[in-house]
Design an enzyme around this catalytic site. Structure first.
Site, PDB file in Angstrom:
ATOM      1  N   ASP A 156      -7.781  -3.179   7.818  1.00 52.45           N
ATOM      2  CA  ASP A 156      -8.625  -3.276   6.371  1.00 52.45           C
ATOM      3  C   ASP A 156      -7.890  -4.350   5.367  1.00 52.45           C
ATOM      4  O   ASP A 156      -7.780  -4.190   4.313  1.00 52.45           O
ATOM      5  CB  ASP A 156      -8.581  -1.872   5.418  1.00 52.45           C
ATOM      6  CG  ASP A 156      -9.469  -2.156   4.244  1.00 52.45           C
ATOM      7  OD1 ASP A 156      -9.203  -0.950   3.705  1.00 52.45           O
ATOM      8  OD2 ASP A 156     -10.413  -2.699   4.444  1.00 52.45           O
ATOM      9  N   LYS A 158      -7.399  -7.404   3.484  1.00 54.44           N
ATOM     10  CA  LYS A 158      -8.198  -7.932   2.254  1.00 54.44           C
ATOM     11  C   LYS A 158      -7.399  -8.433   1.113  1.00 54.44           C
ATOM     12  O   LYS A 158      -6.235  -7.713   0.893  1.00 54.44           O
ATOM     13  CB  LYS A 158      -9.463  -7.046   1.671  1.00 54.44           C
ATOM     14  CG  LYS A 158      -8.883  -5.601   1.262  1.00 54.44           C
ATOM     15  CD  LYS A 158     -10.023  -4.874   0.955  1.00 54.44           C
ATOM     16  CE  LYS A 158      -9.542  -3.117   0.729  1.00 54.44           C
ATOM     17  NZ  LYS A 158     -10.565  -2.341   0.327  1.00 54.44           N
ATOM     18  N   ASN A 161      -5.349  -5.713  -0.758  1.00 56.48           N
ATOM     19  CA  ASN A 161      -4.225  -5.088  -0.115  1.00 56.48           C
ATOM     20  C   ASN A 161      -3.182  -5.977   0.288  1.00 56.48           C
ATOM     21  O   ASN A 161      -2.165  -5.704   0.941  1.00 56.48           O
ATOM     22  CB  ASN A 161      -4.682  -4.216   1.303  1.00 56.48           C
ATOM     23  CG  ASN A 161      -5.401  -3.335   1.199  1.00 56.48           C
ATOM     24  OD1 ASN A 161      -5.456  -2.495  -0.177  1.00 56.48           O
ATOM     25  ND2 ASN A 161      -6.397  -3.045   1.995  1.00 56.48           N
ATOM     26  N   ASP A 174      -0.972  -1.078   2.460  1.00 58.83           N
ATOM     27  CA  ASP A 174      -2.135   0.136   2.606  1.00 58.83           C
ATOM     28  C   ASP A 174      -2.439   0.276   4.445  1.00 58.83           C
ATOM     29  O   ASP A 174      -3.366  -0.294   4.708  1.00 58.83           O
ATOM     30  CB  ASP A 174      -3.035  -0.332   1.904  1.00 58.83           C
ATOM     31  CG  ASP A 174      -4.302   1.243   1.826  1.00 58.83           C
ATOM     32  OD1 ASP A 174      -4.905   1.020   0.877  1.00 58.83           O
ATOM     33  OD2 ASP A 174      -3.727   2.065   2.360  1.00 58.83           O
ATOM     34  N   THR A 207     -13.536  -2.922   4.932  1.00 62.47           N
ATOM     35  CA  THR A 207     -14.149  -3.126   3.660  1.00 62.47           C
ATOM     36  C   THR A 207     -15.494  -4.155   4.210  1.00 62.47           C
ATOM     37  O   THR A 207     -15.104  -5.067   4.645  1.00 62.47           O
ATOM     38  CB  THR A 207     -13.425  -3.560   2.617  1.00 62.47           C
ATOM     39  OG1 THR A 207     -12.433  -2.777   2.348  1.00 62.47           O
ATOM     40  CG2 THR A 207     -14.105  -4.016   1.243  1.00 62.47           C
TER      41      THR A 207
HETATM   42  N1  LIG Z   1      -2.220   2.386  -1.000  1.00 64.48           N
HETATM   43  C1  LIG Z   1      -0.979   2.192  -1.173  1.00 64.48           C
HETATM   44  O1  LIG Z   1      -0.138   2.319  -0.149  1.00 64.48           O
HETATM   45  C2  LIG Z   1      -0.499   1.229  -2.308  1.00 64.48           C
HETATM   46  N2  LIG Z   1      -1.151   1.227  -3.470  1.00 64.48           N
HETATM   47  N3  LIG Z   1      -0.560   0.423  -4.329  1.00 64.48           N
HETATM   48  C3  LIG Z   1      -1.189   0.137  -5.404  1.00 64.48           C
HETATM   49  C4  LIG Z   1      -2.408  -1.039  -5.324  1.00 64.48           C
HETATM   50  C5  LIG Z   1      -2.587  -1.637  -4.228  1.00 64.48           C
HETATM   51  C6  LIG Z   1      -3.588  -2.956  -4.188  1.00 64.48           C
HETATM   52  N4  LIG Z   1      -4.784  -2.209  -4.495  1.00 64.48           N
HETATM   53  C7  LIG Z   1      -4.773  -1.621  -5.862  1.00 64.48           C
HETATM   54  C8  LIG Z   1      -3.647  -0.433  -5.804  1.00 64.48           C
HETATM   55  C9  LIG Z   1       0.575   0.043  -3.838  1.00 64.48           C
HETATM   56  C10 LIG Z   1       0.501   0.651  -2.498  1.00 64.48           C
HETATM   57  C11 LIG Z   1       1.971   0.357  -1.535  1.00 64.48           C
HETATM   58  C12 LIG Z   1       3.164  -0.046  -2.518  1.00 64.48           C
HETATM   59  C13 LIG Z   1       2.796  -0.891  -3.630  1.00 64.48           C
HETATM   60  C14 LIG Z   1       3.907  -2.002  -4.179  1.00 64.48           C
HETATM   61  N5  LIG Z   1       3.463  -2.316  -5.362  1.00 64.48           N
HETATM   62  C15 LIG Z   1       2.342  -2.331  -6.066  1.00 64.48           C
HETATM   63  N6  LIG Z   1       2.364  -3.245  -7.014  1.00 64.48           N
HETATM   64  C16 LIG Z   1       1.314  -3.409  -7.927  1.00 64.48           C
HETATM   65  C17 LIG Z   1       1.548  -4.132  -9.185  1.00 64.48           C
HETATM   66  C18 LIG Z   1       0.539  -4.309 -10.052  1.00 64.48           C
HETATM   67  C19 LIG Z   1      -0.720  -3.876  -9.852  1.00 64.48           C
HETATM   68  C20 LIG Z   1      -1.017  -3.033  -8.714  1.00 64.48           C
HETATM   69  C21 LIG Z   1      -0.079  -2.883  -7.702  1.00 64.48           C
HETATM   70  N7  LIG Z   1       1.245  -1.755  -5.292  1.00 64.48           N
HETATM   71  C22 LIG Z   1       1.587  -0.912  -4.314  1.00 64.48           C
END
Ligand SMILES: NC(=O)c1nn(CC2CCNCC2)c2c1CCc1cnc(N=C3C=CCC=C3)nc1-2
Length: 317
Positions: A156, A158, A161, A174, A207
């Protein structure tokens, strides 16, 4: 080891480096200051959090146990944890530092990527120039090559991610829909734990805009599906939009299987040639990662992993 408590071992040493004492530090929710919500998934929430002792910022993924069991997602959580553990030591992949749990939730303590999604950068800039495209795509490719070498297919990939850390370096995340291959070896050549070779998948993943034609035509998914998604991202870095995008998923799929896309005016010709060799219908004819790295678009690029992840981010034009 106490059930569910992650432990940090802290050693104190004298001036000669001899260990004086060892402290076992159990980690739990009370050790963190939780901040803003970064993302909400179907069975997890990701929250920014600061370790009260070290002041280090993490992204903590909180998974609701009851919901996971009720929605039969235990397998996905296991896959994600095993995948992250396999990919721990690569700078371009979000690292899982440790996990802990309490009566209601599981907690994955992950790297925090301060600059959010690559998608937000593309939207903010409209499109990126060739230097930025080379920088980001090379880091994505290096992380992808490492993933595949360790027997992981992301499935996935994109721009949502692909995150950016405080130095604007790529951090892929992700892995909940990843597929773990069985006949792979780790960096020391040891056989990795076997998982069913599920190249053929029944459950649809991915996606729409980044799904490969082979998944749509005969439900086959090898490493080539990540390379296809990479081709779509490469196009999008310059064009600002993915190559296959229509009013709904069905029309997007139709464009993919017909390879119906075109380059906007001004799309660099070297990059056109590379995209054309990646967005190939037959996965066996599609460029693989070594051939992409050898393409003229990356002429003169230093693929040495140490330098690749230390190089300065080009000025965003
Ligand atoms: N699903 C996940 O594992 C995950 N989800 N997020 C948040 C965003 C990922 C991209 N799509 C939207 C949600 C994270 C992670 C891993 C670990 C992780 C580490 N840093 C961030 N940082 C962000 C900083 C600003 C905006 C969004 C994410 N985010 C994540």
């Amino acid at each position: 080891k106490e059930k569910g408590a992650a432990r940090l071992v802290k050693t104190e040493k004298d001036e000669n480096g001899n260990v004086i004492s060892t402290h076992i530090i159990k980690r739990g929710v009370e050790d963190f200051e939780f901040g803003k919500t970064l993302g909400i998934g179907s069975y997890s929430t990701v929250v920014g959090a600061t370790d009260k002792q070290t002041q280090q910022t993490y992204a903590i993924k909180i998974l609701d146990k009851r919901h996971i069991i009720k929605e039969k997602k235990v397998k996905y959580v296991e896959i994600e944890k095993n995948t992250l553990s396999r990919l721990r030591d690569h700078p371009g992949i979000v690292s899982l530092h440790y996990t802990f749990q309490d009566e209601s939730s599981l907690y994955f303590v992950l790297d925090y990527a301060a600059n959010g999604e690559l998608l937000s950068l593309i939207k903010k800039m409209g499109s990126l120039d060739e230097a930025c495209t080379q920088y980001y795509s090379a880091q994505i490719l290096d992380a992808l090559e490492f993933m595949h070498f360790r027997g992981v297919i992301h499935r996935d990939l994109k721009p949502e991610n692909i995150l950016l850390d405080e130095k604007m370096r790529v951090k892929i995340t992700d892995f909940g829909t990843a597929c773990l291959l069985s006949n792979e070896v780790d960096s020391q050549g040891n056989k990795l734990p076997t998982y069913p070779q599920n190249h053929r998948t029944n459950s649809f993943v991915g996606t729409a805009e980044y799904v490969s034609p082979e998944l749509l035509s005969d439900k086959v998914q090898g490493k080539e599906c990540d390379v296809w998604a990479f081709g779509c991202i490469l196009y999008q870095l310059i064009a600002g939009m993915p190559p296959f995008k229509a009013a709904n998923e069905y029309l997007t799929f139709k464009k993919i299987v017909k390879l119906d896309y075109r380059f906007p005016p001004g799309f660099p010709s070297r990059l056109k040639d590379l995209v054309r060799r990646v967005l190939v219908f037959d996965p066996r004819q599609r460029y693989d990662i070594p051939r992409i790295k050898a393409h003229p678009f990356y002429d003169g690029f230093d693929w040495n992993r140490k330098n690749l992840w230390k190089q300065k981010h080009p000025r965003i034009m």
